[in-house]
Design an enzyme around this catalytic site. Sequence first.
Site, short mmCIF file in Angstrom:
data_model
loop_
_atom_site.label_atom_id
_atom_site.label_comp_id
_atom_site.label_asym_id
_atom_site.label_seq_id
_atom_site.Cartn_x
_atom_site.Cartn_y
_atom_site.Cartn_z
N SER A 139 35.78 41.51 41.11
CA SER A 139 36.56 40.36 40.63
C SER A 139 35.83 39.66 39.50
O SER A 139 34.59 39.65 39.46
CB SER A 139 36.78 39.37 41.77
N TYR A 152 32.79 33.50 47.67
CA TYR A 152 33.50 34.74 47.34
C TYR A 152 32.89 35.36 46.07
O TYR A 152 32.60 36.56 46.03
CB TYR A 152 34.98 34.38 47.11
#
Lengths: 247, 440
Positions: A139, A152
């Site tokens: 990501s 995250y």
Amino acid sequence: MSGGGAVLVLGGRSDIGLAVAHAFAARGHPVQLAARDPASLDPEKRDIELRHRVSVTLHEFDALAVETHEGFVGALPEIPAIAVCAVGLLGDDQADLEHDPAAARAVMRTNYEGPANVLGILANRFEARGSGTLIGISSVAGDRGRATNYIYGSAKAGFTAYLSGLRNRLAGKGVHVLTVLPGFVATKMTEGKDLSPRLTTDPVTLAEAVVRASDSGRNILYYKRIWALVMLVIRNIPEAVFKRTRI
Amino acid sequence: MKLAGWGRYPVADCRLRAPRDADAITAALADGPLIARGAGRAYGDSAMSAANTLEMRHFNRMLAFDPDTGRLEAEAGVLLADIIASFLPRGWFPAVTPGTKFVSLGGMIAADVHGKNHHRDGTFGNFVDWIDVMGAEGQVRRCSRGENPDLFAWTLGGMGLTGVILRAAIRLRPVESGWIRQETRPAPDLDAAMAAFEATGDRTYSVAWLDCLARGRALGRSLLMLGEHALRADLPATLWRDPFGPPATPRGRVPLDLPGITLNRYSVGLFNAVHYRLGARRAGPVFEHWDRFFYPLDGILGWNRIYGRRGFVQFQCALPEPQAHRGLEALLRTVSDAGQGSFLAVLKKFGAETGRFSFPMPGYTLSLDFPVSTRTLRLMDQLDQITLDHGGRFYLAKDARMSAATLHASDDRADAFARMRRQAGHAGGFASMQSERLGL
């Protein structure tokens, strides 16, 4: 339909994982879908088989049960030509994670430990065989830690670095590693979030881009492409300035 | 969020959710009347509800296919484009298809769509074997011609107002190739166009593109397009190797809203005149790729943007056989006199009526597009009146602005439909902006 070797999709229930499975199946690749409670993926299996006339097998896989990964890979009907890791967990609101170490650990482990562990095992098999492609869906959140999602983001940063290291190690050994860095994607994970349409893609479009990048031997794929530019800017903001921003 | 149909008019702020399973739909029913939305290709407000719109895109799995009979079972959100992509290479094509492939299975059933073969094969509903419909209390009923036949009959063409269509079984037609043997016949006026339709009733596909700015003796000037699925034996040697042809690929995309003035009487008039002359010159048989024959506009993604930001409205009526000629003449003269050329004007002869609330009736259908403006909306009111005067009716999948009085005057089945909705308890569970506007 061009035919081709089997594609293993880890995280086969996720919107991105399923879309990638469809995109490869449409090119004639048989698919191995791996997820927890795989029997519940029967409708997906049938859908892919009906649409694309390839065989689909379902496999029990728990990203967090790292001690089972060796056995999981060994039990696959064949070592796949391509393995895609679409495992990921955004978790609750970051603010909640900050006060819930167990939940924060689950986010870290699901986004880094599990994916890195299983891809490491597959990398060894691919290396021994001298061929294959490993695709990690990481990501853009891993490109720089931000107050709003660094738990995250840090796990994704680890995964991105792991993929980069694998690529370096396996270059010249016939094994290719593709790092996918999606920006916003309209999925289950982001449902209900207010995402700018200009920066947001959908899983099907992303999956097409992943398959093309895999075909062409790309190393790093930002998608949408504009994210490469966005993250270039964000990475280069001096820390003294960055720490005061809210982005 | 801001939502609109394909015509981008009207636009309304709608609460839009995309359920992932039947339980989520049941839960949404608790929030008041809802409408299911497929691919958003109805032109107006058929699939819009300010309070409760459910997008069915997650219900997009194919469930079963029988290669002996061509029967496909699939969830309602599956796109026709995907059905073709999967099954044409196996020798199967939709038995009935509308003018775009970017429609959902549920949407095709709800609008009971028709195609260029209506005069021979009727509507899409003729090829639906069963439908699973979720009712207002959340119960799912399988309906077919033998099981819950009333619900089945009203759901075909019921615009999603009898429940949420979850799954269906449809029959595809076997084809030997993906090519269409196309023949174009120029018709210099309306008489010639209608005579050409009458003379070609045995052809599988027929549709006419019409120059609605042509006036006087050229009123109704058109190009009649006829088509047959090419057999393998028909194909020229160059196409033998790949009889189903390449997959559909878009040829372009309209990247932005064009200024509203782009389509004016001069540009449309020029386009129409050139298009007619070119078509007339190329008259005769050719092999056309299925995507170009059935879906010429799908090749230009986002073509609805050529009408500008204000959007466009489509007028589509059907006129009964005996009054069709006079009615069409009156409609075309009114459009031509107003100088409001429609960029897309299509004429087609319909066959027998099927379905309890489906649009087609034996006679002719005319469809016209207009950019939205007070002038064109006024013109459409005039066209409504002419249609009523000639015993015609209107296509709900295209409608965005008709009045309830017009609908009910045009079609006495509308009252029966509304009554059935109240009695069967559908009215409390399902409503769209269109159903409220039209008193359905």
